[in-house]
Design a protein around this motif. Sequence first.
Motif, short mmCIF file in Angstrom:
data_model
loop_
_atom_site.label_atom_id
_atom_site.label_comp_id
_atom_site.label_asym_id
_atom_site.label_seq_id
_atom_site.Cartn_x
_atom_site.Cartn_y
_atom_site.Cartn_z
N VAL A 51 -7.54 -7.45 -15.34
CA VAL A 51 -6.46 -7.06 -16.23
C VAL A 51 -5.37 -6.36 -15.44
O VAL A 51 -5.61 -5.36 -14.76
N ASP A 52 -4.17 -6.91 -15.50
CA ASP A 52 -3.03 -6.24 -14.88
C ASP A 52 -2.65 -5.00 -15.68
O ASP A 52 -2.78 -4.99 -16.91
N GLU A 53 -2.28 -3.89 -15.00
CA GLU A 53 -1.83 -3.93 -13.63
C GLU A 53 -2.80 -3.24 -12.66
O GLU A 53 -2.78 -3.51 -11.46
N THR A 54 -3.67 -2.37 -13.13
CA THR A 54 -4.41 -1.51 -12.21
C THR A 54 -5.62 -2.19 -11.59
O THR A 54 -5.86 -2.07 -10.38
N GLU A 55 -6.41 -2.90 -12.39
CA GLU A 55 -7.68 -3.43 -11.92
C GLU A 55 -7.53 -4.32 -10.67
O GLU A 55 -8.31 -4.17 -9.71
N PRO A 56 -6.57 -5.25 -10.63
CA PRO A 56 -6.45 -6.09 -9.42
C PRO A 56 -6.07 -5.31 -8.17
O PRO A 56 -6.36 -5.77 -7.05
N LEU A 57 -5.42 -4.16 -8.32
CA LEU A 57 -5.08 -3.35 -7.14
C LEU A 57 -6.35 -2.92 -6.40
O LEU A 57 -6.42 -3.00 -5.17
N PHE A 58 -7.34 -2.46 -7.14
CA PHE A 58 -8.61 -2.06 -6.54
C PHE A 58 -9.35 -3.27 -5.99
O PHE A 58 -9.90 -3.23 -4.88
N ALA A 59 -9.38 -4.34 -6.78
CA ALA A 59 -10.14 -5.52 -6.38
C ALA A 59 -9.60 -6.12 -5.08
O ALA A 59 -10.36 -6.50 -4.19
N GLU A 60 -8.27 -6.21 -4.96
CA GLU A 60 -7.68 -6.82 -3.78
C GLU A 60 -7.81 -5.90 -2.56
O GLU A 60 -8.03 -6.37 -1.44
N ALA A 62 -10.23 -3.91 -1.95
CA ALA A 62 -11.61 -4.08 -1.48
C ALA A 62 -11.78 -5.41 -0.76
O ALA A 62 -12.47 -5.49 0.26
N ARG A 63 -11.14 -6.46 -1.27
CA ARG A 63 -11.24 -7.77 -0.62
C ARG A 63 -10.60 -7.73 0.76
O ARG A 63 -11.12 -8.34 1.71
N GLN A 64 -9.50 -7.00 0.87
CA GLN A 64 -8.84 -6.88 2.17
C GLN A 64 -9.75 -6.21 3.20
O GLN A 64 -9.70 -6.54 4.39
N MET A 65 -10.57 -5.28 2.76
CA MET A 65 -11.51 -4.64 3.69
C MET A 65 -12.49 -5.66 4.26
O MET A 65 -12.82 -5.61 5.45
N TYR A 75 -5.69 -1.45 2.09
CA TYR A 75 -4.42 -2.18 2.06
C TYR A 75 -4.36 -3.02 0.79
O TYR A 75 -5.37 -3.52 0.31
N PHE A 76 -3.12 -3.18 0.28
CA PHE A 76 -2.87 -4.12 -0.81
C PHE A 76 -1.56 -4.83 -0.53
O PHE A 76 -0.52 -4.18 -0.31
N ASN A 77 -1.60 -6.16 -0.52
CA ASN A 77 -0.41 -6.99 -0.33
C ASN A 77 0.34 -6.61 0.94
O ASN A 77 1.56 -6.56 0.98
N GLY A 78 -0.43 -6.31 1.99
CA GLY A 78 0.17 -6.00 3.28
C GLY A 78 0.63 -4.58 3.45
O GLY A 78 1.14 -4.22 4.51
N GLU A 79 0.47 -3.73 2.45
CA GLU A 79 0.88 -2.33 2.53
C GLU A 79 -0.31 -1.41 2.30
O GLU A 79 -1.26 -1.77 1.60
N THR A 80 -0.24 -0.22 2.90
CA THR A 80 -1.32 0.75 2.71
C THR A 80 -1.38 1.19 1.26
O THR A 80 -0.35 1.30 0.58
N ARG A 81 -2.59 1.44 0.79
CA ARG A 81 -2.79 1.92 -0.57
C ARG A 81 -3.59 3.22 -0.49
O ARG A 81 -4.81 3.22 -0.30
N PHE A 82 -2.87 4.34 -0.66
CA PHE A 82 -3.48 5.66 -0.52
C PHE A 82 -3.72 6.33 -1.86
O PHE A 82 -3.95 7.54 -1.92
N ASP A 83 -3.68 5.57 -2.95
CA ASP A 83 -3.85 6.16 -4.27
C ASP A 83 -5.21 6.84 -4.43
O ASP A 83 -5.31 7.91 -5.03
N LYS A 84 -6.26 6.17 -3.94
CA LYS A 84 -7.62 6.67 -4.16
C LYS A 84 -8.41 6.62 -2.86
O LYS A 84 -8.13 5.82 -1.97
N VAL A 570 -1.86 -11.63 -6.59
CA VAL A 570 -2.23 -11.42 -5.18
C VAL A 570 -3.72 -11.66 -5.00
O VAL A 570 -4.15 -12.29 -4.04
N PHE A 571 -4.52 -11.16 -5.94
CA PHE A 571 -5.97 -11.30 -5.83
C PHE A 571 -6.39 -12.76 -5.94
O PHE A 571 -7.21 -13.25 -5.15
N TYR A 572 -5.85 -13.47 -6.92
CA TYR A 572 -6.29 -14.84 -7.17
C TYR A 572 -5.70 -15.86 -6.20
O TYR A 572 -6.28 -16.92 -5.99
N THR A 573 -4.55 -15.56 -5.60
CA THR A 573 -4.02 -16.46 -4.56
C THR A 573 -4.57 -16.10 -3.19
O THR A 573 -4.47 -16.91 -2.25
N GLU A 574 -5.12 -14.89 -3.07
CA GLU A 574 -5.63 -14.39 -1.79
C GLU A 574 -4.57 -14.46 -0.70
O GLU A 574 -4.85 -14.77 0.47
#
Length: 640
Positions: A51-60, A62-65, A75-84, A570-574
Motif C-alpha cells: 500500500v502506497d505510500e509508506t509500506e513500499p519504502l520499507f520493502a524496497e 530491505a530489498r536493496q540490502m 537505501y531507497f531509489n538510489g538515495e539513503t533512507r535514514f527515517d528508521k 520502485v519495488f515492483y519494477t526493481e
Amino acid sequence: MKEVIKSLSEFRNRPLAKPSKRIAPLLLSLLWLCAIAWVGFLWNLGNSGLVDETEPLFAEAARQMTVTGDWITPYFNGETRFDKPPLIYWLMAVAYRILGVNEWAVRLPSALCAIGLTCLGFYTLQQFTDSKEQRRRKEEEGRGNEEEGKFFPTQNSKLKTPRLPIFLSTPWIGAALIALNPQTLAWGRTGVSDMLLVGCMCSALLAFFLGYTLEEQREQAEVSTVSASRFPNKWYLIFYVLIALAILAKGPVGIVVPALIVGSFGLYLGNFRQLWREMRPVSGILIILAIALPWYILVILANGQTYIDSFFGYHNFQRFTGVVNKHSAPWYFYFFVVLVGFAPWSIYLPVAIARTRFWQRSYWRRQPRSAQLSLFALFWFGCIFSFFTIAVTKLPSYVLPLIPAAAILVTLLWSDIIAGNEPDNRRIKLEKKPNYLPRGLLATYIFNVVFLLIIAGATFYCYNWLGDDPAMPNFPQAIQQSGVLIVGGTIWIITAVAIALLLWKRQQRWILVANLIGLVAFIIFGLTPAYKVVDINRQLPLRQLAQVAVQQKLPGEELLMVGFWKPSLVFYTEGPVTYYRAVQKAIDYVKESKNPTSPSILVLGYPEKFVQLGLQPNQYQLVESRGAYQLARVPRTAFR
C-alpha cells in the motif's frame, strides 16, 4: 523442623491432578492462540499488494540490502533512507531469503511481532490469574486451625467462586483483546516498523512486570543467594534485550517511553530505589549498548553528520517539537484515535480506569506486586497517551504501544464482571438483589449498543466520504456495488441487538462474547473483502503497469513519474524511478538532462498530467492504461 514436617505433610496430602486435566487446558489455549494468530494476522496476509505510500519504502529498502550487500546504510531509489533504524529491514531481508521477494515476506515480521506480543500477554495474564487465585483461596480459607499436620478451613471457604468456562478466563479474554482491535490488526498486517516497535517495547514492559513479581516471589522464598547476584533476574534481562531491539526498531523512543513508564510507576509506589537496586541498571545499560550501539556507530562512520541531522534531528527531535510532513492535529486527537482504534473495547476504558482507584496510593502501596498489574497497565497507558499528546507531530500509529495496556485494563474489568467480583455489587448481594447493575456499567452497556449502531450507520454510508482519492476515482461505486458495506453494517446491527437482549436478560457476562463474535465476523465478512476492493481499485493498476514497464522498457530508457509519488512502482519494477510532483520541474528536468542514454522516456501519470506537460496525443505513444493511470513513451524532443 516442625515447619518442614508440616510442609511435607501438606504436599503429601495434596491431591494430584490427572495428566489429562492438565494437558487439555494447555492444548485448548494453544488452539485459541493459533486461531487468533490466523484470523488476526496470517490469513490473506500476502494476498494484496503493498500500500502506497509508506509500506513500499520499507520493502524496497530491505530489498536493496539483499542486492547491494550493504546492511548498514539503508537505501531507497538510489538515495539513503535514514527515517528508521535497520531492524525492520534486516528482518524483511531475512524473510526475502526464505520466502522470496513478495508481500508475505514484507509483512511477516509485523505479523510475528503481533503474535508474539499476544502470546506474552496471554502468559502474563495467566501468571496474574494464578496469583489472584492463590490470594482468593487464602481469603476463603482464612487462617484455619492446625491439628496433626492437617489444615481445617474456616466457614469462609464455603463462599467459593464458581468455576467458569475456559473461554471466559482472563488470559483468553486478554489475548483476544490485545490482538483483535482495529489498530493492532491494521499495523500487524502492514510491512512497516510500527508493529516491530510495539512488539519489542510492549513485550519489554510485560517482561518488566514479570520480573517485578519474580523479585517478590524470591523475597518470600528468602533466596538470599539469588538476591545478592550482580545480574538482574531472567525477566529483567529479557526486558533489557527487548529495549535494545526497540531502539534498533525505531530509535530513542524505544528506551525513553519505557523508562518513563517504569520510573513513574516506581515513584508512585515509593519503591523506586528498591527497583533501581534489583534491576541492576548498570548491567542493563551495558546489555543495551552491546546490542544497539554497534550499528549506530557504523552508520555514523559511514555517513557522518548527514545521518545525525536526518535521523536524530529531523525524524526524532523535530517530530516531537514541531510539525513534520503536515501531520498536525488538535490536542484531543488521540481521544478519537483510541476510541476508534480500540473499538469496540474502548468504550469500557473509562470504567476500567476508574476501577483501578489510582487515587488511593496508600492502598496500592500495601498490595502485593502480583496484584498491581492493573495499576501498571494504567501507568503504561497514561504515560504513552500523555507523551504523544504533548508531541507536536501526531499520527494514529504513535499511540499504538498503549493498545496492549488498554487491553489489559479492559480484560481485568471483564474478568471481574464475568466472575461476579464487582465491588459495587457486594452490598447488593447481601441485600439479595442479584440483578442490580452499577450505574457506571449500565451506562457503558447502553453506550456499547449505541456505539455499534453508530458504526453500522457509518459503514452503510461511508462510500459518500471515499471519493477524494484521485488514484481510485471509481472506488465509491465499486465498494457500494460489492455489497461489503451492507454485510458489514448488518453484522454490527445484529451485534448491537444481541447485546441489547443480553442486557435486558441481565446476562452481562456474555456481552463480551457478543462483541468478540461481531468483531471477528466483521473482519472475515466485511473488512477483508473491503480491503480486496481497495487493492483492486488503488494498487493493482500500479502493479500491472510496473510489469508492463519492465517488459516494454528499452535499454537505457528512464521511467518518470509525474504529479504524484507511488513508491510501490520502485519495488515492483526493481529499478530506479525519477519522480516529480510539480509538472514544471519534470519538464525542466527532461530539458536539462545531459547525455541521455535513450532518445525516449517512459512517463507514468494521470491523463490530465500529459496535458499539463504540454504534450499532444500525436507526440507520444500510449503503452498501457490501467485504472486512473497511463503509461506512455515520450520522445525527449517533445519537451523542447
